[in-house]
Design an enzyme around this catalytic site. Structure first.
Site, PDB file in Angstrom:
ATOM      1  N   ASP A  67       0.815  -1.215   0.000  1.00 33.39           N
ATOM      2  CA  ASP A  67       0.000   0.000   0.000  1.00 33.39           C
ATOM      3  C   ASP A  67       0.849   1.264   0.000  1.00 33.39           C
ATOM      4  O   ASP A  67       0.485   2.265  -0.624  1.00 33.39           O
ATOM      5  CB  ASP A  67      -0.925   0.000   1.215  1.00 33.39           C
ATOM      6  CG  ASP A  67      -2.074  -0.990   1.078  1.00 33.39           C
ATOM      7  OD1 ASP A  67      -2.363  -1.398  -0.061  1.00 33.39           O
ATOM      8  OD2 ASP A  67      -2.665  -1.359   2.106  1.00 33.39           O
ATOM      9  N   ASN A 147      -4.622   8.487   1.553  1.00 34.91           N
ATOM     10  CA  ASN A 147      -5.028   7.885   2.822  1.00 34.91           C
ATOM     11  C   ASN A 147      -5.395   8.935   3.866  1.00 34.91           C
ATOM     12  O   ASN A 147      -6.537   9.000   4.311  1.00 34.91           O
ATOM     13  CB  ASN A 147      -3.908   7.001   3.383  1.00 34.91           C
ATOM     14  CG  ASN A 147      -4.193   5.531   3.226  1.00 34.91           C
ATOM     15  OD1 ASN A 147      -5.131   5.138   2.539  1.00 34.91           O
ATOM     16  ND2 ASN A 147      -3.390   4.703   3.872  1.00 34.91           N
ATOM     17  N   ASP A 148      -4.407   9.741   4.258  1.00 37.31           N
ATOM     18  CA  ASP A 148      -4.653  10.641   5.382  1.00 37.31           C
ATOM     19  C   ASP A 148      -3.576  11.704   5.511  1.00 37.31           C
ATOM     20  O   ASP A 148      -2.480  11.588   4.964  1.00 37.31           O
ATOM     21  CB  ASP A 148      -4.723   9.848   6.701  1.00 37.31           C
ATOM     22  CG  ASP A 148      -3.541   8.900   6.893  1.00 37.31           C
ATOM     23  OD1 ASP A 148      -2.405   9.285   6.559  1.00 37.31           O
ATOM     24  OD2 ASP A 148      -3.746   7.769   7.362  1.00 37.31           O
ATOM     25  N   ARG A 177      -6.074  17.794  23.057  1.00 33.73           N
ATOM     26  CA  ARG A 177      -4.804  17.643  23.757  1.00 33.73           C
ATOM     27  C   ARG A 177      -4.456  16.152  23.757  1.00 33.73           C
ATOM     28  O   ARG A 177      -5.230  15.325  24.250  1.00 33.73           O
ATOM     29  CB  ARG A 177      -4.902  18.149  25.190  1.00 33.73           C
ATOM     30  CG  ARG A 177      -3.574  18.048  25.965  1.00 33.73           C
ATOM     31  CD  ARG A 177      -3.742  18.526  27.399  1.00 33.73           C
ATOM     32  NE  ARG A 177      -4.097  19.943  27.426  1.00 33.73           N
ATOM     33  CZ  ARG A 177      -3.224  20.945  27.419  1.00 33.73           C
ATOM     34  NH1 ARG A 177      -1.927  20.683  27.368  1.00 33.73           N
ATOM     35  NH2 ARG A 177      -3.633  22.192  27.451  1.00 33.73           N
TER      36      ARG A 177
END
Length: 303
Positions: A67, A147-148, A177
């Site tokens: 991937d 993907n991100d 946080r």
């Protein structure tokens, strides 16, 4: 599909991928195609060189790896509209790849089951996958991800936590946080976002997953927002609390406290070639994630 020019991209460090790339290149050249073979990896980016020296875009890019190799190809070739055909050769999970056995390159040239003949006969489908883009406000560089994107603390010598404020469509939503924040596509929902406890989204759904990494508040939960949403994230705190922006696991840039990172859906899409006649996303999940259901049942239920 015409196969006049083909790029073969193989995973760095995989002898199996290299051998397969050489075999495929020989077959394609014997059939009159112009072929370029290049290696891709975490520290090896072949695409600027290919785009500069090959003179024309390929009809097809064949990616041999896992991937990670596919993600690198998608970031560079998605905006150019180049179809990508991916095989898991030397990779691991392979959510985005075909099984190697589907190559069928051992079949004689001209045979209906030969991979290259299948492509020439248009016996495949094209799947468009949503991508994201990000840029630091007032900056010139735009980053793409299939993907991100995620933001994490950028100073190794400091505590590995940060405070990130999130704004969606002009409205401040939360201050996170913790260890960071993941902004994921449906394709990326089975990657880092899933590992951080986020939901799995079918790639046919257009949406954006916002997922905190190890938040220090039980009220900070993953959320799924519409694809047209515009997200703004910026780090808070002292000047030393800079964070890093990552794209598909590759470093993109740094953000200083107060700098805003804008993330939104890209108008570019990754164009993936699908060979399977009846592909099943759920079958892929079951196989890749080793979903077994009731381990005491030897056969599926009649339902």
């Amino acid at each position: 599909m015409q196969l006049r020019t083909v790029w073969l991209i193989h995973r760095a460090g995989s002898q199996a991928a290299l051998r397969q790339a050489r075999r495929s290149a020989e077959q394609l050249r014997q059939q009159g195609a112009r072929v370029a073979v290049a290696m891709s990896g975490a520290n090896v980016n072949p695409f600027p060189g290919l785009l500069a020296h090959e003179g024309e875009l390929p009809d097809l890019a064949v990616v041999l790896g896992g991937d990670g190799t596919v993600l690198g190809a998608a970031r560079h070739l998605g905006p150019l509209g180049v179809p990508i055909l991916c095989f898991n050769v030397g990779g691991h999970f392979g959510f985005l790849t075909h099984e190697r056995k589907l190559m069928h390159t051992a079949e004689p040239a001209g045979s209906p089951e030969n991979l290259w003949q299948r492509l020439r006969d248009d016996r495949f489908a094209l799947e468009r996958r949503m991508m994201l883009e990000a840029h630091v406000e007032d900056g010139d560089e735009v980053h793409l991800a299939l993907n991100d994107f995620y933001l994490r603390p950028g100073q190794d010598e400091l505590s590995p936590t940060c405070v990130l404020e999130l704004e969606i469509d002009g409205e401040v939503v939360d201050q996170y946080r913790g260890d960071g924040l993941i902004i994921s596509t449906p394709t990326g929902s089975t990657g880092y976002s899933m590992a951080a406890g986020g939901p799995i989204l079918h790639p046919g759904i257009d949406a954006i997953v916002v997922n905190p990494i190890c938040p220090m508040s039980l009220s900070s939960r993953p959320v799924v927002v519409p694809p047209r949403s515009q997200l703004a994230i910026w780090p808070l705190g002292e000047a030393s609390r800079r964070v890093r922006l990552w794209k598909d696991g590759a470093h993109a840039t740094h953000l200083e406290p107060g700098e805003r990172c804008i993330v939104q859906r890209s108008h570019h899409q990754a164009l993936l070639v699908v060979l399977e006649q009846s592909p099943s996303y759920y079958r892929t999940l079951t196989r890749k994630l080793h979903w077994a259901g009731n381990l005491t049942a030897g056969e599926p239920s009649p339902n």
